[in-house]
Motif scaffolding. Structure first.
Motif, short mmCIF file in Angstrom:
data_model
loop_
_atom_site.label_atom_id
_atom_site.label_comp_id
_atom_site.label_asym_id
_atom_site.label_seq_id
_atom_site.Cartn_x
_atom_site.Cartn_y
_atom_site.Cartn_z
N LEU A 99 -0.13 -2.74 -0.11
CA LEU A 99 0.77 -2.36 -1.21
C LEU A 99 0.17 -2.90 -2.51
N ALA A 101 1.09 -3.32 -5.52
CA ALA A 101 1.81 -4.18 -6.47
C ALA A 101 2.01 -5.60 -5.94
N LEU A 102 1.70 -5.79 -4.66
CA LEU A 102 1.93 -7.10 -4.05
C LEU A 102 0.62 -7.87 -3.87
N LEU A 114 10.62 -8.21 6.82
CA LEU A 114 11.24 -7.00 7.40
C LEU A 114 11.70 -7.27 8.83
N LEU B 3 9.73 -6.21 -3.88
CA LEU B 3 8.78 -5.10 -4.01
C LEU B 3 9.20 -4.16 -5.14
N ARG B 6 8.20 -5.72 -8.37
CA ARG B 6 6.73 -5.68 -8.49
C ARG B 6 6.28 -4.27 -8.87
N ASN B 7 6.85 -3.27 -8.18
CA ASN B 7 6.49 -1.89 -8.47
C ASN B 7 6.80 -1.55 -9.92
N GLN B 10 4.50 -3.40 -12.44
CA GLN B 10 3.06 -3.14 -12.35
C GLN B 10 2.63 -2.18 -13.47
N ARG B 270 3.40 6.35 -5.06
CA ARG B 270 3.35 5.34 -3.99
C ARG B 270 3.77 5.93 -2.65
N ARG B 272 2.17 7.14 -0.24
CA ARG B 272 1.40 6.64 0.89
C ARG B 272 1.86 5.21 1.26
N GLU B 273 2.13 4.42 0.23
CA GLU B 273 2.57 3.05 0.50
C GLU B 273 3.93 3.04 1.21
N VAL B 276 3.28 3.91 4.69
CA VAL B 276 2.74 2.76 5.43
C VAL B 276 3.88 1.84 5.85
N LEU B 277 4.79 1.58 4.92
CA LEU B 277 5.93 0.72 5.25
C LEU B 277 6.77 1.33 6.38
N ALA B 282 9.45 -0.39 8.56
CA ALA B 282 10.55 -0.54 7.60
C ALA B 282 11.53 0.61 7.77
N VAL B 286 15.80 0.23 3.87
CA VAL B 286 15.03 -0.76 3.08
C VAL B 286 14.30 -0.04 1.94
#
Lengths: 280, 366
Positions: A99, A101-102, A114, B3, B6-7, B10, B270, B272-273, B276-277, B282, B286
């Motif tokens: 990720l 941004a992390l 999680l 998150l 942060r997103n 950014q 994002r 793809r991110e 991934v989660l 996830a 969430v």
């Protein structure tokens, strides 16, 4: 308690229906024991990704069953799968897929959180894991500031943070140079053996064979005998000897995926000959 | 830091743009709503500040500003004789056109008896009229036309001297000015005429009963001042409230679309991110929370900035153009924050739908 971590039993995956039906994986069976590393190789379009997705409970098979530690995960409903993926599987992707941004630490700790771990404990465990993987000095770095090898080690830490039974790796060395790729694979083997975790790797990378306990060849959605395979010295693709385009030169046999590769090789054989050593 | 935050942080430019977009939308919503509230306040200012709680009009007349009322002769005496009436104040009122610096301006003239009441309720400077050639003028209108105490003003062929300036008697549509009732009768050439009666009932009198009895008198109509004010509002404010409310709705939509677009594009980038989660395990809820938190943060930050901007702009507008009253009630802040919340939730819908549709297996596709 079963003696296999993963048991794939006559699994088939079909897409579409009637005239548009495509069988991506055909009657595949496979067992992976604890601590065992299985490498699945095969040409593009052979069904590797589909098989990996099914093994990771990301896709349901059309037929057959997938057992993980005795539980038939292919029969579980969608709502149970995220929890299974979170706690039972560790995923390692070709593009690292961190990720952006992390930080490195947060990329790992978010997965622990999680799974229900509290923030401080998650960060502590993540920091320890990253330190074990040689990233103690990179905890607060964003992915963009990390090298390819460092990113993949963060991805490995992320895959390990919830103590998964099975690690699924998709082309883990594809974006790494050979030295770093080899280091990452040795690291993965060390983790598998020391922590008794099963690892399934899907890759085109011949060098990974060294660390695998078991190598399987998937083609046209089915496992095939790997003794009959060879590497096309021009494009690097694995080809079946019987079906490949063949050329004998200076007492050596070469196999090609297409006539074009054979012609290219014939035009400048010296350029390619050294790579032929990799055939198996 | 989560998150979502942060997103958001950014890409600071994108965050600033979304906050600014919401701030402008919220500011517009507050200013327009405040303008509507101010207009309502101005339209009913005379009725809200004049004495009495019941009003008597000509039969068939149910509002003050939208109709001309002329009571039958002797109506005031008849009304005064009714049981339960403590005070009766007659006024003679009429919309007139003022000619100020060659500019025609509508104004509402109130002719009243200074000794009885029904005149200006807040005199900023000067005094009430004492003779039939004196007037009390709205100070905002006076200021706009360089009129001050002692100046003369021609009105319908007669000259009046400005002896007082009033507060709270202006609006962007029209202003009130006050003269003696006698002067109004002379101007309108209607000696003894009365437009309305302002009635103060005796304490403890049942107003409904009084109104019913007054209504039975010949040629007149009685109603509460509150009803009268509501009728004026319905007549005037509603003409403007529809387009203003439409503009408020458009501002809300624009704000929602700005946040929605920003959060949607951020989510698409994002994708793809998020995939991934999902693949890692996830659950959708969430990921919805991540997207909604982003939208909420941008919307609420924008709302707070919008509130500050609205107060600043309202002050500036009323300073530069005092005829525009913008009433920003503290409750409007809650309304603005709720608007922001509404924008955030609406804006999060599409990104959340996109996330719901993401197939986690796609992360293995190159």
């Amino acid at each position: 308690m079963t003696d296999t971590t993963l048991n794939v039993d006559h699994v088939t995956k079909r897409y579409g229906s009637s005239s548009t039906e495509v069988t991506a994986v055909k009657d595949v069976s496979l067992s992976v024991k604890p601590g065992e590393i299985v490498l699945i190789m095969g040409p593009s379009g052979s069904g590797k990704t589909t098989l990996l997705s099914m093994l990771g409970a990301l896709l349901k098979p059309t037929e057959g069953e997938i057992h993980l530690n005795g539980t038939i995960i292919s029969a579980l409903s969608e709502k149970h799968l995220p929890d299974i993926r979170l706690k039972q599987f560790g995923f390692i992707f070709q593009d690292f897929n961190l990720l952006s941004a992390l930080t490195a630490l947060e990329n790992v700790s978010i997965v622990a959180e999680l799974a229900g771990m509290k923030g401080v404990a998650a960060r502590k465990k993540s920091a320890e894991l990253l330190a074990d993987l040689g990233l103690a000095g990179r905890l607060n770095f964003l992915p963009e500031k990390l090298s390819g090898g460092e990113k993949q080690r963060v991805a490995i830490a992320r895959a390990l943070i919830n103590n998964p039974t099975l690690i699924l790796a998709d082309e883990p060395t594809a974006n790494l140079d050979s030295k770093i790729g080899h280091e990452i694979m040795r690291l993965l083997r060390q983790i598998a053996k020391e922590q008794n975790r099963s690892v399934v790797i899907v890759s085109h990378d011949q060098r990974i064979k060294d660390i695998a306990d078991h190598v399987l060849w998937l083609e046209d959605g089915q496992f095939k005998e790997i003794v009959s395979m060879a590497i096309d010295p021009v494009c690097g693709m694995s080809v079946e000897r019987e079906k490949a385009f063949h050329l004998s030169l200076n007492g050596m046999d070469y196999y090609f995926c297409a006539k074009g590769c054979r012609d290219e090789f014939a035009a400048d054989a010296e350029k390619y000959q050294q790579t032929n050593e990799a055939s198996f | 830091m989560s998150l979502a935050h942060r997103n958001l942080f950014q890409d600071k430019t994108r965050l600033l743009l979304s906050v600014a977009g919401v701030a402008l939308a919220v500011m517009l919503i507050l200013i327009l709503s405040g303008f509507l509230a101010g207009m309502n306040h101005q339209i009913t200012s005379y009725l809200n500040n004049s004495p009495g709680s019941v009003m008597v009009t000509q039969k068939g007349v149910v509002n003050m500003l939208g109709a001309t009322s002329l009571l039958p002769p002797g109506a005031d005496v008849q009304v005064e004789a009714e049981q339960g009436v403590e005070q009766v104040i007659p006024i003679l009122s009429q919309f007139v056109i003022l000619d100020l610096h060659d500019k025609k301006l509508p104004a509402y003239m109130i002719g009243y008896d200074p000794g009885q009441g029904g005149g200006p309720w807040r005199i900023r400077a000067g005094r009430e009229p004492q003779t039939d050639d004196e007037m009390v003028f709205d100070w905002v209108l006076a200021g706009r036309h360089d009129l001050s105490l002692g100046d003369s003003l021609d009105l319908m062929g007669q000259t009046f001297k400005i002896v007082g300036l009033t507060d709270g008697t202006t609006s962007w549509m029209t202003s009130f000015f006050f003269i003696t009732r006698k002067a109004a009768e002379n101007l309108l050439r209607t000696p003894g005429a009365v437009s309305f009666l302002l009635i103060t009932p005796v304490e403890g009198t049942n107003s409904e009963d009084l109104i019913r009895r007054l209504d039975d008198l010949p040629g007149i109509n009685a109603l509460t001042k509150a009803r009268m004010a509501a009728n004026d509002l319905e007549l005037f404010a509603n003409i403007f409230s529809m387009p203003l409310r439409l503009m408020v709705a458009i501002a809300f939509l624009v704000g929602t679309m700005i946040v929605g677009l920003v959060i949607y594009t951020a989510t698409v980038e994002r994708q793809r991110e998020y995939g991934v989660l999902k693949a890692i395990g996830a659950p959708n809820r969430v990921l919805y929370r991540v997207v909604t938190t982003q939208a909420l943060f941008a919307s609420l930050a924008g709302s707070l900035v919008g509130i500050l901007l609205a107060y600043g702009l309202a002050g500036w507008i009323m300073g530069a153009r005092p005829q525009f009253l913008i009433v920003l009630d503290p409750a409007d802040m809650l309304w603005a924050l709720l608007s922001g919340l509404g924008m955030a939730l609406a804006a999060a819908l599409f990104p959340a739908r996109m996330i719901a549709g993401l197939a986690p297996a796609e992360v293995f596709r190159k």
